[in-house]
Design a protein around this motif. Structure first.
Motif, PDB file in Angstrom:
ATOM      1  N   CYS A 275       0.852  -1.195   0.000  1.00 27.49           N
ATOM      2  CA  CYS A 275       0.000   0.000   0.000  1.00 27.49           C
ATOM      3  C   CYS A 275       0.886   1.242   0.000  1.00 27.49           C
ATOM      4  O   CYS A 275       1.783   1.360   0.824  1.00 27.49           O
ATOM      5  CB  CYS A 275      -0.909   0.012   1.224  1.00 27.49           C
ATOM      6  N   ARG A 276       0.610   2.151  -0.892  1.00 26.21           N
ATOM      7  CA  ARG A 276       1.456   3.333  -1.026  1.00 26.21           C
ATOM      8  C   ARG A 276       0.750   4.639  -0.666  1.00 26.21           C
ATOM      9  O   ARG A 276       1.379   5.686  -0.629  1.00 26.21           O
ATOM     10  CB  ARG A 276       1.995   3.426  -2.464  1.00 26.21           C
ATOM     11  N   GLU A 277      -0.542   4.603  -0.421  1.00 23.80           N
ATOM     12  CA  GLU A 277      -1.262   5.813  -0.012  1.00 23.80           C
ATOM     13  C   GLU A 277      -1.992   5.570   1.297  1.00 23.80           C
ATOM     14  O   GLU A 277      -2.639   4.539   1.476  1.00 23.80           O
ATOM     15  CB  GLU A 277      -2.270   6.245  -1.081  1.00 23.80           C
ATOM     16  N   ILE A 278      -1.881   6.529   2.217  1.00 22.01           N
ATOM     17  CA  ILE A 278      -2.525   6.449   3.531  1.00 22.01           C
ATOM     18  C   ILE A 278      -3.318   7.726   3.747  1.00 22.01           C
ATOM     19  O   ILE A 278      -2.875   8.814   3.353  1.00 22.01           O
ATOM     20  CB  ILE A 278      -1.484   6.294   4.654  1.00 22.01           C
ATOM     21  N   ARG A 279      -4.457   7.629   4.382  1.00 14.37           N
ATOM     22  CA  ARG A 279      -5.298   8.801   4.612  1.00 14.37           C
ATOM     23  C   ARG A 279      -5.599   8.996   6.094  1.00 14.37           C
ATOM     24  O   ARG A 279      -5.494   8.076   6.893  1.00 14.37           O
ATOM     25  CB  ARG A 279      -6.593   8.692   3.811  1.00 14.37           C
ATOM     26  N   LEU A 280      -5.992  10.222   6.423  1.00 20.22           N
ATOM     27  CA  LEU A 280      -6.403  10.550   7.792  1.00 20.22           C
ATOM     28  C   LEU A 280      -7.256  11.799   7.768  1.00 20.22           C
ATOM     29  O   LEU A 280      -7.399  12.443   6.727  1.00 20.22           O
ATOM     30  CB  LEU A 280      -5.187  10.741   8.709  1.00 20.22           C
ATOM     31  N   GLU A 281      -7.814  12.150   8.925  1.00 18.35           N
ATOM     32  CA  GLU A 281      -8.621  13.351   9.068  1.00 18.35           C
ATOM     33  C   GLU A 281      -8.206  14.103  10.332  1.00 18.35           C
ATOM     34  O   GLU A 281      -7.782  13.493  11.316  1.00 18.35           O
ATOM     35  CB  GLU A 281     -10.108  13.002   9.154  1.00 18.35           C
ATOM     36  N   THR A 282      -8.318  15.416  10.300  1.00 16.43           N
ATOM     37  CA  THR A 282      -8.037  16.239  11.471  1.00 16.43           C
ATOM     38  C   THR A 282      -8.808  17.541  11.353  1.00 16.43           C
ATOM     39  O   THR A 282      -9.317  17.869  10.280  1.00 16.43           O
ATOM     40  CB  THR A 282      -6.527  16.506  11.622  1.00 16.43           C
ATOM     41  N   TYR A 283      -8.904  18.291  12.430  1.00 16.16           N
ATOM     42  CA  TYR A 283      -9.606  19.576  12.405  1.00 16.16           C
ATOM     43  C   TYR A 283      -8.699  20.689  11.899  1.00 16.16           C
ATOM     44  O   TYR A 283      -7.529  20.775  12.264  1.00 16.16           O
ATOM     45  CB  TYR A 283     -10.093  19.954  13.797  1.00 16.16           C
ATOM     46  N   ALA A 284      -9.257  21.578  11.098  1.00 15.50           N
ATOM     47  CA  ALA A 284      -8.496  22.709  10.575  1.00 15.50           C
ATOM     48  C   ALA A 284      -8.039  23.639  11.698  1.00 15.50           C
ATOM     49  O   ALA A 284      -6.972  24.251  11.613  1.00 15.50           O
ATOM     50  CB  ALA A 284      -9.337  23.484   9.562  1.00 15.50           C
ATOM     51  N   GLU A 285      -8.822  23.723  12.763  1.00 16.93           N
ATOM     52  CA  GLU A 285      -8.489  24.640  13.861  1.00 16.93           C
ATOM     53  C   GLU A 285      -7.281  24.162  14.668  1.00 16.93           C
ATOM     54  O   GLU A 285      -6.659  24.945  15.382  1.00 16.93           O
ATOM     55  CB  GLU A 285      -9.692  24.822  14.788  1.00 16.93           C
ATOM     56  N   TRP A 286      -6.903  22.930  14.559  1.00 15.03           N
ATOM     57  CA  TRP A 286      -5.740  22.411  15.252  1.00 15.03           C
ATOM     58  C   TRP A 286      -4.511  22.574  14.362  1.00 15.03           C
ATOM     59  O   TRP A 286      -4.009  21.611  13.755  1.00 15.03           O
ATOM     60  CB  TRP A 286      -5.962  20.959  15.662  1.00 15.03           C
ATOM     61  N   THR A 287      -4.051  23.798  14.246  1.00 12.82           N
ATOM     62  CA  THR A 287      -2.968  24.123  13.313  1.00 12.82           C
ATOM     63  C   THR A 287      -1.670  23.397  13.654  1.00 12.82           C
ATOM     64  O   THR A 287      -0.906  23.034  12.755  1.00 12.82           O
ATOM     65  CB  THR A 287      -2.734  25.631  13.292  1.00 12.82           C
ATOM     66  N   ALA A 288      -1.388  23.192  14.934  1.00  9.19           N
ATOM     67  CA  ALA A 288      -0.176  22.470  15.317  1.00  9.19           C
ATOM     68  C   ALA A 288      -0.245  21.017  14.857  1.00  9.19           C
ATOM     69  O   ALA A 288       0.753  20.447  14.395  1.00  9.19           O
ATOM     70  CB  ALA A 288       0.031  22.543  16.823  1.00  9.19           C
ATOM     71  N   ALA A 289      -1.425  20.410  14.960  1.00  8.04           N
ATOM     72  CA  ALA A 289      -1.593  19.031  14.509  1.00  8.04           C
ATOM     73  C   ALA A 289      -1.415  18.939  13.006  1.00  8.04           C
ATOM     74  O   ALA A 289      -0.742  18.040  12.503  1.00  8.04           O
ATOM     75  CB  ALA A 289      -2.972  18.515  14.905  1.00  8.04           C
ATOM     76  N   VAL A 290      -2.010  19.885  12.286  1.00  8.08           N
ATOM     77  CA  VAL A 290      -1.868  19.894  10.834  1.00  8.08           C
ATOM     78  C   VAL A 290      -0.388  20.029  10.459  1.00  8.08           C
ATOM     79  O   VAL A 290       0.107  19.363   9.546  1.00  8.08           O
ATOM     80  CB  VAL A 290      -2.681  21.036  10.208  1.00  8.08           C
ATOM     81  N   GLY A 291       0.325  20.880  11.208  1.00  6.84           N
ATOM     82  CA  GLY A 291       1.751  21.052  10.950  1.00  6.84           C
ATOM     83  C   GLY A 291       2.541  19.781  11.171  1.00  6.84           C
ATOM     84  O   GLY A 291       3.461  19.454  10.403  1.00  6.84           O
ATOM     85  N   LEU A 292       2.183  19.044  12.218  1.00  6.41           N
ATOM     86  CA  LEU A 292       2.853  17.778  12.501  1.00  6.41           C
ATOM     87  C   LEU A 292       2.622  16.759  11.377  1.00  6.41           C
ATOM     88  O   LEU A 292       3.550  16.093  10.925  1.00  6.41           O
ATOM     89  CB  LEU A 292       2.361  17.211  13.829  1.00  6.41           C
ATOM     90  N   TYR A 293       1.386  16.658  10.951  1.00 13.16           N
ATOM     91  CA  TYR A 293       1.093  15.720   9.879  1.00 13.16           C
ATOM     92  C   TYR A 293       1.836  16.103   8.603  1.00 13.16           C
ATOM     93  O   TYR A 293       2.361  15.242   7.891  1.00 13.16           O
ATOM     94  CB  TYR A 293      -0.415  15.666   9.614  1.00 13.16           C
TER      95      TYR A 293
END
Length: 208
Positions: free
Chosen positions: A178-196
């Motif tokens: 498998c070469r593609e992985i997906r996930l979901e997160t909240y836009a308001e959690w900018t630090a989490a988005v940055g980590l991902y």
């Protein structure tokens, strides 16, 4: 766990990564929100693996897979700790909920759930430091792996445990083609988005 054996599944639960929580429709209060109150925006992200993932070094922590029914309560306790201050009204879960959402899914396999634990800690004592589950999501072209319920206990955050768990999941995907992985997160959690994003995840085209 072969990519060709993935089954249809729609993700409807939460993700937690290094103390930054992501959630979807199951975790949002199902009551109609008051007027003038906007609901948090869920971001859909993906990563394309172009080489074998490399696990970070985390001193004093080991990984293991789900082993026995007693692990269910340990997982639930970790979930309670991670969401103790969650403002979005995360529903309380019992063992029956875990069975329904995880063990009874067509993609379930003990090798799809990882625990991060302190080295030297008995496996029957206390909540683990973190956990993650590899689920499947249905797409027009079949199914893709999804990061599911990535959690790190508050007292263990900031040590790289979330990245360690995520890399274990990614390695399993890589080894099974498998070469593609997906996930979901909240836009308001900018630090989490940055980590991902630092881990190589990108927003889908219509959300960038």
């Amino acid at each position: 766990l072969k990519c060709s054996q993935l089954r249809s599944y729609r993700v409807t639960h939460a993700l937690v990564f290094e103390g930054f929580r992501a959630c979807d429709e199951r975790l949002v209060d199902r009551a109609t929100p008051p007027e003038n109150v906007s609901m948090p925006r869920v971001l859909h992200m993906f990563r394309t693996l172009d080489s074998p993932p490399k696990a970070p070094a985390v001193n004093g922590v080991r990984l293991r897979n789900y082993e026995r029914p007693a692990d269910i309560e340990r997982w639930l306790e970790l979930r309670r700790r991670c969401f103790a201050r969650e403002r979005l009204g995360v529903e309380s879960w019992a063992a029956a909920d875990f069975h329904r959402a995880v063990l009874e899914q067509p993609w379930w396999n003990p090798a799809r759930l990882w625990f991060a634990e302190r080295k030297g800690l008995l496996r029957t004592s206390g909540a683990p430091a973190g956990s993650v589950i590899l689920a499947d999501r249905a797409t027009e072209n079949g199914t893709v792996p999804v990061v599911h319920w990535l959690m790190v206990a508050p007292s263990f955050r900031g040590r790289g445990i979330g990245r360690l768990l995520l890399t274990a999941l990614e390695t399993t995907c890589w080894e099974n083609g498998c070469r593609e992985i997906r996930l979901e997160t909240y836009a308001e959690w900018t630090a989490a988005v940055g980590l991902y994003k630092a881990q190589g995840y990108e927003l889908v085209d219509d959300e960038s």
